[in-house]
Every structure is written in C-alpha cells, then in structure tokens.
Design an enzyme around this catalytic site. Structure first.
Site, PDB file in Angstrom:
ATOM      1  N   CYS A   1       0.811  -1.213   0.000  1.00 18.73           N
ATOM      2  CA  CYS A   1       0.000   0.000   0.000  1.00 18.73           C
ATOM      3  C   CYS A   1       0.842   1.259   0.000  1.00 18.73           C
ATOM      4  O   CYS A   1       0.317   2.362  -0.112  1.00 18.73           O
ATOM      5  CB  CYS A   1      -0.971  -0.013   1.183  1.00 18.73           C
TER       6      CYS A   1
ATOM      7  N   CYS B   1     -14.102   0.445   7.541  1.00 24.93           N
ATOM      8  CA  CYS B   1     -13.252  -0.030   6.441  1.00 24.93           C
ATOM      9  C   CYS B   1     -13.331   0.911   5.255  1.00 24.93           C
ATOM     10  O   CYS B   1     -14.391   1.456   4.957  1.00 24.93           O
ATOM     11  CB  CYS B   1     -13.730  -1.389   5.939  1.00 24.93           C
TER      12      CYS B   1
ATOM     13  N   HIS C   1      -9.408   3.072  -1.667  1.00 21.71           N
ATOM     14  CA  HIS C   1      -7.977   2.803  -1.631  1.00 21.71           C
ATOM     15  C   HIS C   1      -7.534   1.987  -2.842  1.00 21.71           C
ATOM     16  O   HIS C   1      -7.201   0.814  -2.726  1.00 21.71           O
ATOM     17  CB  HIS C   1      -7.660   2.074  -0.322  1.00 21.71           C
TER      18      HIS C   1
END
Lengths: 398, 467
Positions: A87, A209, A341
């Site tokens: 990430c 989340c 994301h």
C-alpha cells in the site's frame, strides 16, 4: 533525498470510485495528462516515468511492468518503471521519481499511481488474494481488516477500547468525503450507523473499512530551481522516506511486534522528520493525510507519527483537533475511508491532497486556512512497510 | 520375552456435539435422545489421530524415543493413495521407518494392535504407536448418521511398563456384505439392520471373544469387563447375552454422548473399561468389521489406568452444541463458498519441517529463536549459524480477532497471535468460542487441515484455547 529540492509542478487525478465504464489505461491517461497540463508541459517533455501499481495480473489488464504506463501514453524511448511496495506503492513511486530528479537522471519526471480493483467483485479483489494466493499455509486466514482487528484487540487490552475514537474517525472522514467531489463515498455518517454496521473483523465493522475502489493519480516532478524558472505554482517535496521493518507472511510472527502500532511508520516518520527538521510535528504541521485503511489505523497512526503519545491517539481525535477547525486537520480529503484505496494510486493521491491544501485549491469547507507544511503517510502490507512524505509551500523554505 | 502391553492411551473427542433429536427433526424423523460428536470443519481422521497420539505420548519429547513403527487405522482415509502414517509420524516428530496404514475395515484399529504385538515379538520394533481415527459419513437423515460419532484414539504398544498386558487375542475374517462403501459413495451403506445385527455382527463378536478367552485359558465368566464395538445399536447387548456375560459394559455413556466412532470405538471402550479396575483383573475388547478381532488383557498396577477416561470426561465437559445447519455445511451436505487456494508441492516439501513438524531455528551465536525458520538472525545478523528449534505445542494467546470475511463452514473464523516459548505463531484458532479468547489465555497447538488447495489437504498447527 539529498542535494537539490524537488518540486511538484503538476498534479492530476481521476475521481475515485467504481469506474465500470473506464479501463485501467483510461484512468492512467486521464490522471497523467491532467498532471502534465497542470505543469504546462506536454507528453514529449517527460523524460522518465514511474508507475505505481501494487498488484499485477490481479484484476484485469494491469501488467507487471512500466509498459502499462508507457503504452497508453505512447511514452516510448524513455525509462518507464513499475514500482510495487504494497500500500506504500504510490508514495514509493513518487520517491523513485524524486530521487531521479535529485540525482539529475530526469528533468521532468512523471509519476502515476493506478489500481483498477473493481474490474472484479470486492470479494475477488484484495480478499481473494488472501484466500487463494500467497503462501499455502503461513498466515492463511489473514485478511486486511484482520491485521487491524488484532491491533484493536491488543490496544483495548493495553490502553482501553478504541471504539469511540474509531467512530469519531469514521464520522470525521466521511464528513470530509461528503464535501470532496473526488471521493468514492460521498455521504456523511453518524456514530450510530458506524457502530451498527455489519461486523468484519473483531471490533472493525463495515464503516470502519475503506471501500474497494478504482482510481489513478499523477504528479510531475522537477527541481525547485527549474520550477522557479518556469514561473508556475508549485510545492516542495521536503522529504519522501520509506522504511521496511517486517516481512509479508511473517509480520504477525514477529516477537518484536507490540500490536499497538507499526515500527514501519515510526521509522519512516523519524527519517522524514530528521530530513525536514521537524521536531514537534503536532505543532509544526498544518495538515496531514494518513493511512486510514481502517478507522483504528488512523488512531494508531497519530501515535506512530508522533502526533500523540502512545495510548493517547484516541484523545486527539475525540478532542476535535484533527477535524474541521482543529489545530491539525487530518484526512481532509475524506481519507481512504471516503476516497477508497486503489492501492497504487493512494500514495500519489494523498501527496496531491496535501499539496492542494498548501496551494489553497480545496473547496472552502475543506480548506485549512494558511496551511504551509503538510504530511502524507502510507502504510503497506501487514504494516511491514511505510512511507512518510513532507510537502511544503516554497516560501516557507526560503 | 516379556508380554507386550498397552503402555499409554490417548483419546481425542471433537468438541462439537450434535443433538440427535434436533438432527432428526430436521428430517421430520424421530430419534432416541442423546448426542453425537462431530469433527470440526478442519478435522479429519488424520488430525484426530495426531491429537490422540499427542495425548498418548504426553508433553515429554523422550516418549517418542524407541517408537519404531507407526500404524494408522481408519475407514475414512483422507487419501485414497498416499500414506497417512508417514504424515502423522512427521507431525509427531517420530523418525519411524516403519509406517503402515490399515484401512477398509471397522476392526482395523484392533488389528493394528495385534500387528504391533507381532512386530514387537518379531524383534523389528521396540515400541509401536497405533492410531485409530474415523470421521464416518452415513446416509444423511438416516438413523445410522445420528448414532455415529467422530473420534480418534492412540495407544503405544510395547514391552515396557504397561496399563494392560495383552494376554490373549483372536481374529477372523468374513467376506459377507453388511456395511461397505465404494470409492464413489459419499457415505457408507448398511444392509438390513436385523440381518446385519443377528447374522453378522453378533456372531462375529461372540466368536472372536470366545476364541480370545479360550486362547488365554479363561472363560467368559472370568472377565471383569468386556466391551464390543459394533456400528449398530443393541449388538453389544446381544453379544453379552450370547456369551452369558454379567459384567457391566462401559459403553452406555459413549452411546449416549458420542456415538459409534468406527475404528476408534474399541479404544474408547477400553479407556472406560479400565477405570475402577484393580490390578490383575481381566478386560476384553472386541471390534466387529468383516469378521471380528478381540483382545484380552490383564490390568496392571499402573497409575495411568484412568488417564483415557479422564481425557474423555474432560473433552465432554467442554462440549459445544453444534447447530444442524453448521453440521450440514461441515459435512458437505449443504454447499459452502468454494475456495481453491494456490499451492506448490515443492514449497510444501521444502518447508515440511515448518508447517508439519513445527520446527524453527535458533541462532547459535545469540540464542534468538525464529519461527518460521530464518537463515540470518534477526537479533545479531549472523548468517547460517542456526540450530533447529522444536516448538512446544502450547503457548498463550497474545491477541486475536474474529474474522467474518474469510470463508469457512463455521459461523466465524478466529485468527490468533500466540506466544510459543520465545517465538510467536500467527494462526487460526480452532475449537474455541470467541468469548473464550483473550490476551494471556493458554492454548494448545493442534494439527488441523487448512484447505484442499490443488486437491491436496494442507495441514498446519492451529491454536485451541484450553480452559
């Protein structure tokens, strides 16, 4: 980074969301051309490029090389390299571009982060990788939220429950996301919604989340001297540091892991603060984009980034200091919670969101007044790698 | 030569307990009361056998010394082609060269004990580990499904100090079709109950028991306890009646709480037979299956006599009621989300000492332990100066989380970080309810199946919270 300073002279990004009608290449083109336009350059001015895409051959058409960037842009005859670092991929791609600029290997470096995660169902995206790929036995059963569920549980044991603070992070970040036209989730949420959401892992519910998202973001980098010559608006990349502290499958086997935060963030922040000469980040920084993949992550990021003492991250968000009108607004983009994301894109997007704050380009409700110094932070893999970037207005350095 | 005996006994009873009447109601049927045990979704005959063997061997690594053969008996093999005993021996860290599987007959557990005695008499083994475990499937909704149970058992056979000295044995085979399963069958078939009971099981058991007594020079009236393992109800009573036995059977509790557990069954009965026995008393155990095998033993003066029974009692105290729907998912009677994790036979071979044998490394220079094993020390960075580290099979939970995304046939999966000696294991938590987890809770590490990626069962050590 050493030597001359690196300037961000162009920025571009797609809206983050579910781009069912756009391809990976479409997103790369849209972000890259916007950034190049923003810098007042053309594609032919770019002499080197980096592509941040975390996973290849996973969702659909992304390859495992820089050609996935070179091909759509017809960027031939120049070095084009893919970077992958979980990430932290996007932020590391920026770091690679910046190093090339500092080292004199590139005059105008293009860095694009892109991930097309919704060419498959969310179940087949990141979760599918954990279930069906990787080591056949070590860490089997791990999921992304599961990594942070372990932490929320241990945090509760050592410091007390982070639940109220997690809810405050969700409410704060979705407040910002609702007013950010580029965010994926554009609705505010109330504490009751957050705490009633479906359970995902341990204390983490669905509204703790980030969603599964498509997106791309791009920056054009050059030296500060060249940026001045160009006479355009720019920000300065004061530091862009990265630290690896653990393996991938073995991260949770590490006896040194206290499950209260991440050594990687602590190490990368120490490197970045030293480079930027920051000694009191809470007082010196004006705006922060941190890696809120799960709400509890933002709470512990505060502590790992030195914005709060260990165990005191909860108080920082509950005090309102990291929200609208606070002393150090965090994730004014809506964060990963609202933006989503798309892994390779996120780090680049976060740097852009910080830079836009410094350039006062945000919508009035999101704009932090007189922001001069900002931080962007990405946390990768099972917490085993992190990147911390410090961005400044040019005059602050003069 | 000393008489071979059973030196140690271990029993594994799965934690899940399925109420027979609830199961029957699901099929609009009626059932006798009681419950049956059900193997967890990650248990099979191999893992239940390993767990029973760990109990028989105890925590002392020296218990493995001198075990020259491992015999694994089951009617429910995990592999049709590939040896279970070899996998079991590796998981138990027993370097036995002689590994044998005995499959296909419900009496093969006791046959394995007979063969173990033969190996010892023949001088090719000092101690033999015999494992018997079954996870039997019978016609869903039928009475045999309700009366079956899942369990594993293990005994160490040898000429050292024993719980029971084996003084008589008898076996014979019969080709009659009473209970059978073809390769394509998902569950075993049972011919007409009355036929199987009166024409096959009862005479088989009575004959084997009679012969074993005769061989040892005793009569049925000289027995102090006797038990008969048979897959159908009421067989034991009819055998006892035919032999004129008046001694109590130890099977009542097993029938009520566990069910018929296949090849493991005579060992469960043996464990219960031995409680309250006095040294010198005689115990007979017989198992039916394509004929029958009977063993006759004399109880020794041994302080481990009630060990097996207390293991069973402890397991039954920790029973957890299994909802019928979850049972049906675990058994494949209802579909579950299909997964096909990637694998590599080469990697599994390279890392056999890690995943199966649970070994790490310890730096010879600074003493730092590593799991999974490392070549370069995390502490002093010394390269390639490592000793093998045998992890203990217990530890304490450091942190955990209850997963709701990772697909498993149970309602949730728990992942745990476990401190094991001076290293750490991150693994699935099994046989444990979420509210039993917490930092510091003691756990045992048990071998369980993770998945069937590449059509190959993958085993790894999971944590099980022990109260």
């Amino acid at each position: 980074m050493a030597g001359s300073q690196v300037a961000i002279i162009g920025m571009g990004k797609t809206a983050f969301g579910e781009h069912f009608a756009r391809s990976y290449a479409d997103m790369v083109i849209d972000a890259a051309t916007e950034a190049i336009d923003d810098a007042g350059l053309t594609l032919d001015d770019i002499d080197a490029a980096w592509l941040g895409t975390a996973f290849s051959y996973t969702y659909s058409e992304e390859g495992n090389a820089g050609t996935s960037l070179a091909e759509p842009l017809a960027l031939w005859g120049r070095p084009v390299t893919r970077v992958a670092n979980y990430c932290a991929t996007g932020m590391d791609a920026v770091r690679q571009g910046a190093m090339a600029v500092v080292g004199g290997f590139s005059e105008y470096a293009l860095v694009v982060g892109a991930e097309k995660m919704r060419d498959v169902a969310p179940r087949a995206s990141l979760l599918g990788q954990h279930i069906e790929r990787g080591h056949p036995v070590i860490a089997k059963g791990r999921t992304a939220p599961g990594i942070f569920g372990l932490i929320a549980n241990r945090y509760t044991h050592d410091y007390g429950s982070p639940r109220e603070a997690m809810t405050a992070v969700a409410v704060k970040n979705h407040h910002y996301g609702a007013i950010n036209p580029n965010a994926h989730l554009r609705s505010a949420v109330d504490p009751g919604q957050v705490e009633r959401a479906a359970p995902v892992s341990g204390m983490i519910g669905l509204l703790d989340c980030c969603p599964t998202t498509d997106g791309a973001a791009a920056v054009v980098l050059t030296t500060v001297d060249r940026a001045r010559e160009l006479g355009i608006e720019y920000t300065v990349l004061v530091a862009c540091e990265l630290a690896a502290t653990q393996g991938y499958f073995t991260a949770q086997f590490d006896t040194g892991n206290d499950f209260l935060g991440f050594d990687s963030t602590r190490a990368a922040a120490a490197l970045a603060y030293r480079k930027a000469g920051i000694t009191d980040p809470l007082a010196e920084l004006d705006v922060v984009e941190c890696h809120d993949c799960f709400t509890v992550t933002e709470v512990i990021n505060y502590e790992d980034l030195g914005l709060a003492e260990r165990g005191a991250g909860r108080r920082l968000v509950l005090s309102g200091e990291t929200g609208p009108g606070g002393a150090l607004p965090v994730n004014t983009s809506g964060g990963l919670q609202s933006c989503g994301h798309p892994i390779g894109a996120s780090g680049v997007r976060m740097i852009i969101d910080v830079a836009e704050q410094l350039l006062a380009r945000c919508e009035p409700d999101r704009q932090v007044p007189d922001a001069e110094l900002g931080l962007a932070h990405a946390l990768g893999g099972p917490g085993s790698v992190a990147a911390v970037t410090i961005v400044s207005r040019p005059e602050r350095l003069a | 030569m000393n008489i071979a005996g059973i030196e140690a006994l271990g029993i594994h009873i799965p934690r899940w307990s399925l109420d027979r009447e609830a199961l029957a109601q699901n099929w609009s049927a009626k059932s006798a009361p009681g419950a049956r045990t059900v193997a967890n979704f990650d248990e099979d005959s191999l893992t239940m056998g390993v767990e029973a063997a760990l109990r028989a061997l105890g925590p002392d690594p020296s218990a493995r010394d001198g075990i020259d053969a491992v015999l694994f008996a089951t009617t429910t093999p995990v592999f049709t082609e590939k040896q279970h005993a070899a996998v079991v021996a590796a998981a138990l860290r027993i370097p036995a060269d002689q590994c044998v599987d005995l499959t296909g007959s419900l009496r093969s557990g006791l046959d394995a004990v007979r063969l173990a005695c033969g190996l010892i008499r023949g001088g090719t083994a000092r101690h033999v580990l015999v494992i018997a475990a079954d996870r039997r499937d019978l016609q869903p909704g039928g009475p045999h499904e309700r009366l079956s149970g899942d369990a594993g058992a293990a005994v160490v056979v040898g000429t050292g100090p024993s719980i029971v000295s084996l003084i008589g044995q008898a076996t014979f085979s019969d080709p009659a079709a009473g209970i059978w399963r073809s390769p394509e069958d998902r569950w075993s078939r049972v011919a007409d109950d009355r036929f199987v009971t009166t024409e096959l099981l009862t005479p088989w058991l009575a004959a084997a028991a009679g012969r074993a007594c005769t061989m040892a020079g005793f009569g049925a009236e000289d027995l102090h306890a006797a038990a008969f393992a048979a897959p159908l109800a009421r067989v034991e009573a009819s055998v006892s009646s035919r032999l004129g036995l008046t001694v109590p059977s130890p099977s009542g509790g097993i029938d009520r709480d566990i069910g018929y557990t296949g090849v493991a069954h005579p060992f469960l009965q043996l464990a219960l037979s031995l409680t309250d026995r006095l040294p010198g008393e005689r115990v007979l155990i017989a198992a039916a299956g394509d004929g029958a095998t009977a063993l006759l033993g004399t109880v020794s003066d041994h302080d481990g006599l009630s060990e097996g029974a207390s293991q069973m009692a402890a397991a039954l105290r920790r029973r957890r009621e299994l909802p019928v729907g979850m049972y049906q998912r675990m058994r494949g009677q209802l579909p579950v989300e299909p997964v096909n994790p990637s694998t590599s036979e080469m990697l599994l071979r390279r890392e056999q000492s890690v995943g199966l044998e649970l070994r790490g490394t310890r730096c010879r220079k600074c003493g730092r332990g590593h799991f999974p094993p490392r070549r370069i020390c995390l502490e002093c960075h010394t390269v390639d100066l490592m000793d093998t580290l045998e992890l203990p099979r217990n530890g304490a939970l450091f942190t955990h989380t209850v997963e709701h995304l990772f697909p498993v046939p149970v309602n949730e999966l728990i992942m745990g970080v476990v401190d094991v000696g001076d290293v750490r294991v991150y693994t699935q938590v099994t046989d444990t309810a979420p509210d039993e987890c917490g930092p510091g809770r003691p756990v045992d590490l048990v071998l369980r199946k993770l998945h069937d990626g590449g059509h190959l069962p993958h085993y790894f050590w999971k944590a099980k919270v022990v109260s």
